[in-house]
Scaffold this motif. Sequence first.
Motif, PDB file in Angstrom:
ATOM      1  N   GLU A  56       0.226  -1.286 -19.638  1.00 34.17           N
ATOM      2  CA  GLU A  56      -0.773  -0.408 -19.005  1.00 34.17           C
ATOM      3  C   GLU A  56      -0.011  -0.867 -17.206  1.00 34.17           C
ATOM      4  N   ALA A  57       0.420  -2.132 -16.902  1.00 32.95           N
ATOM      5  CA  ALA A  57       0.447  -1.809 -15.723  1.00 32.95           C
ATOM      6  C   ALA A  57       1.679  -0.916 -15.060  1.00 32.95           C
ATOM      7  N   ALA A  58       2.153  -0.884 -16.106  1.00 33.54           N
ATOM      8  CA  ALA A  58       4.076  -0.309 -15.917  1.00 33.54           C
ATOM      9  C   ALA A  58       3.546   1.610 -16.243  1.00 33.54           C
ATOM     10  N   GLY A  59       2.111   2.097 -16.556  1.00 32.23           N
ATOM     11  CA  GLY A  59       2.115   3.054 -16.539  1.00 32.23           C
ATOM     12  C   GLY A  59       0.807   3.878 -15.071  1.00 32.23           C
ATOM     13  N   GLY A  60       1.871   5.316 -14.959  1.00 31.36           N
ATOM     14  CA  GLY A  60       1.471   5.697 -14.254  1.00 31.36           C
ATOM     15  C   GLY A  60       0.817   6.869 -14.015  1.00 31.36           C
ATOM     16  N   ALA A  61       1.006   6.880 -14.939  1.00 33.89           N
ATOM     17  CA  ALA A  61       0.286   8.948 -15.611  1.00 33.89           C
ATOM     18  C   ALA A  61       0.570   8.943 -17.354  1.00 33.89           C
ATOM     19  N   THR A  62       0.096   9.327 -18.107  1.00 34.18           N
ATOM     20  CA  THR A  62      -0.896   9.742 -19.163  1.00 34.18           C
ATOM     21  C   THR A  62      -0.142  10.921 -20.044  1.00 34.18           C
ATOM     22  N   VAL A  63       0.808  11.415 -20.452  1.00 39.24           N
ATOM     23  CA  VAL A  63       0.302  12.774 -21.182  1.00 39.24           C
ATOM     24  C   VAL A  63      -0.059  12.482 -22.772  1.00 39.24           C
ATOM     25  N   ILE A  64      -1.384  13.203 -22.856  1.00 39.22           N
ATOM     26  CA  ILE A  64      -2.077  13.580 -24.099  1.00 39.22           C
ATOM     27  C   ILE A  64      -2.056  14.612 -24.535  1.00 39.22           C
ATOM     28  N   GLY A  65      -1.991  14.507 -26.411  1.00 38.42           N
ATOM     29  CA  GLY A  65      -2.129  15.857 -27.289  1.00 38.42           C
ATOM     30  C   GLY A  65      -4.248  16.454 -26.798  1.00 38.42           C
ATOM     31  N   ARG A  66      -4.123  17.328 -26.676  1.00 47.16           N
ATOM     32  CA  ARG A  66      -5.816  18.137 -26.822  1.00 47.16           C
ATOM     33  C   ARG A  66      -6.442  17.285 -27.785  1.00 47.16           C
ATOM     34  N   ARG A  67      -5.947  17.092 -29.342  1.00 49.75           N
ATOM     35  CA  ARG A  67      -6.453  16.835 -30.232  1.00 49.75           C
ATOM     36  C   ARG A  67      -7.240  15.678 -29.515  1.00 49.75           C
ATOM     37  N   SER A  86      -3.988  12.201 -16.128  1.00 54.81           N
ATOM     38  CA  SER A  86      -4.058  12.282 -17.272  1.00 54.81           C
ATOM     39  C   SER A  86      -3.552  13.849 -17.926  1.00 54.81           C
ATOM     40  N   PHE A  87      -2.316  13.978 -18.398  1.00 53.72           N
ATOM     41  CA  PHE A  87      -1.915  15.517 -18.384  1.00 53.72           C
ATOM     42  C   PHE A  87      -2.073  15.902 -19.808  1.00 53.72           C
ATOM     43  N   VAL A  88      -2.824  16.861 -20.226  1.00 54.76           N
ATOM     44  CA  VAL A  88      -3.621  17.393 -21.804  1.00 54.76           C
ATOM     45  C   VAL A  88      -2.576  18.310 -21.926  1.00 54.76           C
ATOM     46  N   VAL A  89      -1.574  18.470 -22.611  1.00 52.90           N
ATOM     47  CA  VAL A  89      -0.653  19.052 -23.608  1.00 52.90           C
ATOM     48  C   VAL A  89      -1.740  20.280 -24.628  1.00 52.90           C
ATOM     49  N   THR A  90      -1.174  21.493 -23.893  1.00 54.15           N
ATOM     50  CA  THR A  90      -2.265  22.715 -24.365  1.00 54.15           C
ATOM     51  C   THR A  90      -2.187  24.238 -24.368  1.00 54.15           C
ATOM     52  N   LEU A 127       2.717   7.087 -19.985  1.00 51.06           N
ATOM     53  CA  LEU A 127       2.275   7.100 -21.139  1.00 51.06           C
ATOM     54  C   LEU A 127       1.815   8.349 -21.717  1.00 51.06           C
ATOM     55  N   VAL A 128       2.328   8.107 -23.194  1.00 55.81           N
ATOM     56  CA  VAL A 128       2.175   9.170 -24.505  1.00 55.81           C
ATOM     57  C   VAL A 128       1.184   8.778 -25.548  1.00 55.81           C
ATOM     58  N   LEU A 129      -0.408   9.666 -25.634  1.00 53.74           N
ATOM     59  CA  LEU A 129      -1.462   9.100 -26.411  1.00 53.74           C
ATOM     60  C   LEU A 129      -1.519  10.281 -27.314  1.00 53.74           C
ATOM     61  N   GLY A 130      -0.933   9.696 -28.568  1.00 56.15           N
ATOM     62  CA  GLY A 130      -1.879  10.949 -29.525  1.00 56.15           C
ATOM     63  C   GLY A 130      -0.254  11.713 -30.431  1.00 56.15           C
ATOM     64  N   ALA A 131      -0.468  11.646 -31.739  1.00 54.08           N
ATOM     65  CA  ALA A 131       0.070  11.205 -32.967  1.00 54.08           C
ATOM     66  C   ALA A 131       1.511  12.508 -32.903  1.00 54.08           C
ATOM     67  N   ASP A 132       0.766  14.048 -33.098  1.00 50.73           N
ATOM     68  CA  ASP A 132       1.328  14.851 -32.678  1.00 50.73           C
ATOM     69  C   ASP A 132       1.879  15.572 -31.532  1.00 50.73           C
ATOM     70  N   VAL A 133       1.206  15.179 -30.336  1.00 50.83           N
ATOM     71  CA  VAL A 133       2.054  15.171 -29.735  1.00 50.83           C
ATOM     72  C   VAL A 133       2.866  14.399 -29.216  1.00 50.83           C
ATOM     73  N   ALA A 134       3.326  13.239 -29.592  1.00 46.59           N
ATOM     74  CA  ALA A 134       4.150  12.872 -29.943  1.00 46.59           C
ATOM     75  C   ALA A 134       4.736  13.159 -30.251  1.00 46.59           C
ATOM     76  N   ARG A 135       4.841  13.620 -31.657  1.00 45.60           N
ATOM     77  CA  ARG A 135       6.037  14.668 -32.641  1.00 45.60           C
ATOM     78  C   ARG A 135       6.456  15.310 -31.740  1.00 45.60           C
ATOM     79  N   HIS A 136       6.101  16.418 -30.975  1.00 47.83           N
ATOM     80  CA  HIS A 136       6.361  17.716 -30.685  1.00 47.83           C
ATOM     81  C   HIS A 136       7.687  16.816 -29.242  1.00 47.83           C
ATOM     82  N   LEU A 137       7.291  16.190 -28.948  1.00 45.10           N
ATOM     83  CA  LEU A 137       7.443  15.574 -27.671  1.00 45.10           C
ATOM     84  C   LEU A 137       9.319  14.444 -27.753  1.00 45.10           C
ATOM     85  N   LEU A 138       9.277  14.546 -29.323  1.00 47.13           N
ATOM     86  CA  LEU A 138      10.378  13.829 -29.646  1.00 47.13           C
ATOM     87  C   LEU A 138      11.226  14.656 -29.789  1.00 47.13           C
TER      88      LEU A 138
END
Length: 148
Positions: A56-67, A86-90, A127-138
């Motif tokens: 958490e201390a290393a996190g400066g922003a998040t990318v989050i899936g819409r769901r 937080s930046f929501v991918v949508t 930091l990335v939150l959300g399994a689906d967005v993680a799959r797309h980023l990967l």
Amino acid sequence: MGKVVLDVSLSLDGFTAGPNVCEAEPMGDGGERLHAWMAESGPEGEIDASVRREVEAAGGATVIGRRTFDLGLGPWGGTPWPGVPSFVVTHRARQDLLGDSGGTFAFDEMQAAVRRARQAAGHRNVLVLGADVARHLLRACLLDTVRG
């Protein structure tokens, strides 16, 4: 510049939530067990807590899936970490949303969301939150680090 990091709790068979994910049970049936280590209980409690604080201390922003955003906004009361953008991918554009915790949600397509999150994070991690967005980023080679 920081890295785009997926640091996720998952079951041995690869799931990040339980079955029947819904608004009433955002982590699905029994899904909270995957995150019980964060509650600092058990024989390794302080070690687990220090790992969580370090991420958490290393996190400066998040990318989050819409769901994840849709299901998490209520329980979080705002952004997952207070004051962290937080930046929501949508594909459904909308105005930025100021969370109750002081953080801002911005809505954008994947490439732009990652670019903006990197800029906002500066030298800290995204930091990335959300399994689906993680799959797309990967698949798009936009993840720098995966920890599970």
